[in-house]
Design a protein around this motif. Structure first.
Motif, PDB file in Angstrom:
ATOM      1  N   SER A   1      -6.433  -3.924   4.437  1.00 41.93           N
ATOM      2  CA  SER A   1      -6.552  -2.307   4.744  1.00 41.93           C
ATOM      3  C   SER A   1      -5.938  -2.047   5.872  1.00 41.93           C
ATOM      4  O   SER A   1      -5.666  -2.740   7.132  1.00 41.93           O
ATOM      5  CB  SER A   1      -8.129  -2.244   5.417  1.00 41.93           C
ATOM      6  N   ASN A   2      -5.292  -0.804   5.759  1.00 41.36           N
ATOM      7  CA  ASN A   2      -4.368  -0.325   6.954  1.00 41.36           C
ATOM      8  C   ASN A   2      -4.825  -0.598   8.441  1.00 41.36           C
ATOM      9  O   ASN A   2      -6.130  -0.146   8.561  1.00 41.36           O
ATOM     10  CB  ASN A   2      -4.049   1.116   6.458  1.00 41.36           C
ATOM     11  N   CYS A   3      -4.220  -1.265   9.236  1.00 42.54           N
ATOM     12  CA  CYS A   3      -4.663  -1.488  10.464  1.00 42.54           C
ATOM     13  C   CYS A   3      -3.659  -1.579  11.597  1.00 42.54           C
ATOM     14  O   CYS A   3      -2.413  -1.875  11.176  1.00 42.54           O
ATOM     15  CB  CYS A   3      -5.777  -2.736  10.460  1.00 42.54           C
ATOM     16  N   ILE A   4      -4.050  -1.566  12.705  1.00 41.30           N
ATOM     17  CA  ILE A   4      -3.265  -2.085  13.900  1.00 41.30           C
ATOM     18  C   ILE A   4      -3.370  -3.589  14.085  1.00 41.30           C
ATOM     19  O   ILE A   4      -4.675  -3.967  14.296  1.00 41.30           O
ATOM     20  CB  ILE A   4      -3.386  -1.220  15.190  1.00 41.30           C
ATOM     21  N   THR A   5      -2.501  -4.294  14.125  1.00 45.59           N
ATOM     22  CA  THR A   5      -2.698  -5.745  14.243  1.00 45.59           C
ATOM     23  C   THR A   5      -1.392  -6.425  15.307  1.00 45.59           C
ATOM     24  O   THR A   5      -0.376  -5.913  15.346  1.00 45.59           O
ATOM     25  CB  THR A   5      -2.504  -6.370  13.022  1.00 45.59           C
ATOM     26  N   ARG A   6      -2.088  -7.269  15.872  1.00 45.87           N
ATOM     27  CA  ARG A   6      -1.264  -8.221  16.636  1.00 45.87           C
ATOM     28  C   ARG A   6      -0.539  -9.291  15.906  1.00 45.87           C
ATOM     29  O   ARG A   6      -0.927 -10.042  14.862  1.00 45.87           O
ATOM     30  CB  ARG A   6      -2.043  -9.164  17.715  1.00 45.87           C
ATOM     31  N   VAL A   7       0.891  -9.285  15.944  1.00 48.11           N
ATOM     32  CA  VAL A   7       1.851 -10.008  15.231  1.00 48.11           C
ATOM     33  C   VAL A   7       1.587 -11.538  15.783  1.00 48.11           C
ATOM     34  O   VAL A   7       1.546 -11.950  17.108  1.00 48.11           O
ATOM     35  CB  VAL A   7       3.212  -9.847  15.103  1.00 48.11           C
ATOM     36  N   PRO A   8       1.391 -12.549  14.980  1.00 45.24           N
ATOM     37  CA  PRO A   8       1.399 -14.030  15.704  1.00 45.24           C
ATOM     38  C   PRO A   8       2.477 -14.213  16.360  1.00 45.24           C
ATOM     39  O   PRO A   8       3.514 -13.945  16.158  1.00 45.24           O
ATOM     40  CB  PRO A   8       1.198 -15.025  14.421  1.00 45.24           C
ATOM     41  N   ALA A   9       2.404 -15.124  17.449  1.00 43.46           N
ATOM     42  CA  ALA A   9       3.418 -15.507  18.438  1.00 43.46           C
ATOM     43  C   ALA A   9       4.458 -16.315  17.546  1.00 43.46           C
ATOM     44  O   ALA A   9       5.761 -16.059  17.832  1.00 43.46           O
ATOM     45  CB  ALA A   9       3.019 -16.178  19.542  1.00 43.46           C
ATOM     46  N   SER A  10       4.314 -16.989  16.488  1.00 45.80           N
ATOM     47  CA  SER A  10       5.071 -17.688  15.674  1.00 45.80           C
ATOM     48  C   SER A  10       6.010 -17.015  14.836  1.00 45.80           C
ATOM     49  O   SER A  10       6.970 -17.525  14.283  1.00 45.80           O
ATOM     50  CB  SER A  10       4.489 -18.655  14.917  1.00 45.80           C
ATOM     51  N   LEU A  11       5.717 -15.753  14.670  1.00 46.18           N
ATOM     52  CA  LEU A  11       6.532 -14.792  13.881  1.00 46.18           C
ATOM     53  C   LEU A  11       7.360 -13.894  14.722  1.00 46.18           C
ATOM     54  O   LEU A  11       8.131 -13.041  14.170  1.00 46.18           O
ATOM     55  CB  LEU A  11       5.624 -14.223  12.807  1.00 46.18           C
ATOM     56  N   GLU A  12       7.265 -13.739  15.895  1.00 49.91           N
ATOM     57  CA  GLU A  12       7.880 -12.797  16.869  1.00 49.91           C
ATOM     58  C   GLU A  12       9.145 -12.832  16.974  1.00 49.91           C
ATOM     59  O   GLU A  12       9.966 -11.663  17.035  1.00 49.91           O
ATOM     60  CB  GLU A  12       7.191 -12.691  18.412  1.00 49.91           C
TER      61      GLU A  12
END
Length: 347
Positions: free
Chosen positions: A126-137
């Motif tokens: 569902s459309n949301c604001i999310t923190r990207v995992p550090a491993s993908l930054e």
């Protein structure tokens, strides 16, 4: 084994031109008729791309990672994966999908990296604001149905405001005078955007916003009772529903009162859920969420970044909802299509 040099000799073009075409990098660089001739010649000669050799030349594996939460196990949101796969195939990539529901997210991402994955899609249900995992930054990355709070990564989502606006305008156009909104009690970007669009449409068309016509519900008995109370208290003649599932409560309440949807009152949902929207009688007019479009757009944007392609050099296919340009500011929002069926009366 057929070589690019042999194809170049047969078609009368350079080896570099054949390489661009065979590696799906010809858009904006090779004339379409020349690219078509090269592909036809390669097929006729039995040319097969050697992925290992291509990987050694380009330092790319042509593998994309799709990391999702619930998306891979949700039937109608599977369109995101289908759209992403279609776009990946177009550019000569394969896609590995992992679901992190109940799993160690970092471990799953690390496993994808061991394959030499060129880039990642990170998708939410569902459309949301999310923190990207550090491993993908530090990886090439596009967010799907989600936005980073700091807006550091390209992202794509439905235009939630226009969903509410378009659905409500459709009800106004049908002659409805008391239009209710059956919303969602959970805190969601979709709820906020659709309610804002509903309110704006009523105010702009002169129908006027009445907060007593807004009922936010969750599910089951309490939801049905809340919608039933709204029927008796306010007697709406039009309903915009947060999703197709909530439209069922309106149909049920109408039937209990001897009212016919599509004649005595009008209903518009959201999702174009293959079971609900087609099973309800009359069939439900609904706004279709752009799952396929989000997946396709995200891969195009990701590949453009991986290969340093110009963002205006990739043609997008015609889809139910028009996709935004790849250089649209993030989050790129897709204007969803309203699918006309029989639940809105003729004015």
């Amino acid at each position: 084994m057929v070589t690019m040099k042999q194809i170049a000799q047969r078609t009368g073009v350079s080896v570099s031109t054949v390489s661009l075409v065979m590696n799906h990098r010809d858009e904006g660089r090779v004339k379409p008729e020349v690219a078509a001739r090269v592909r036809a010649t390669a097929k006729a000669m039995g040319y097969v791309v050697n992925p290992m050799a291509s990987s050694l030349r380009t330092n790319r594996t042509h593998i994309l990672g799709f990391v999702s939460e619930e998306v891979a196990t949700t039937p109608y949101a599977g369109g995101i994966i289908r759209g992403a796969q279609d776009a990946a195939s177009r550019f000569g990539y394969v896609m590995i999908t992992v679901s992190v529901d109940g799993q160690d997210e970092d471990a799953e991402i690390a496993a994808l990296k061991r394959y030499g994955t060129d880039g990642f899609l990170y998708a939410k249900m569902s459309n949301c604001i999310t923190r990207v995992p550090a491993s993908l930054e530090r990886e090439p990355l596009v967010l799907v149905d989600a936005t980073d709070p700091d807006n550091r990564f390209p992202s794509v989502e439905p235009n939630e405001f226009r969903i509410g606006y378009d659905a409500t305008c459709r009800l106004v156009d049908a002659g409805c005078e008391r239009i209710a909104y059956i919303g969602c009690t959970e805190p969601m970007l979709a709820q906020d955007g659709r309610l804002a669009g509903y309110r704006a449409a009523l105010e702009e068309t002169g129908a006027g916003y009445d907060p007593s016509l807004v009922v936010d519900v969750l599910d089951n008995g309490p939801a049905l009772r809340a919608v039933s109370a709204l029927f008796d208290r306010a007697r709406p003649d039009g309903f915009f529903c947060f999703n197709d599932a909530r439209a069922w409560y309106v149909y049920e309440c109408a039937a209990r009162r001897g009212l016919t949807v599509g004649r005595d009152l009008s209903v518009v949902g959201v999702d174009n859920h293959r079971v609900l929207a087609e099973t309800l009688d009359p069939r439900l007019t609904t706004v279709e969420l752009p799952h396929y479009e989000m997946g396709y757009w995200a891969v195009c944007r990701l590949v453009a970044g991986i290969e340093d392609r110009p963002l205006d050099g990739i043609d997008m296919p015609r889809t139910t909802a028009a996709m935004p340009p790849l250089d649209a500011p993030s989050p790129a929002r897709i204007h969803c299509a309203l699918i006309e069926k029989e639940s809105v009366r003729t004015a």
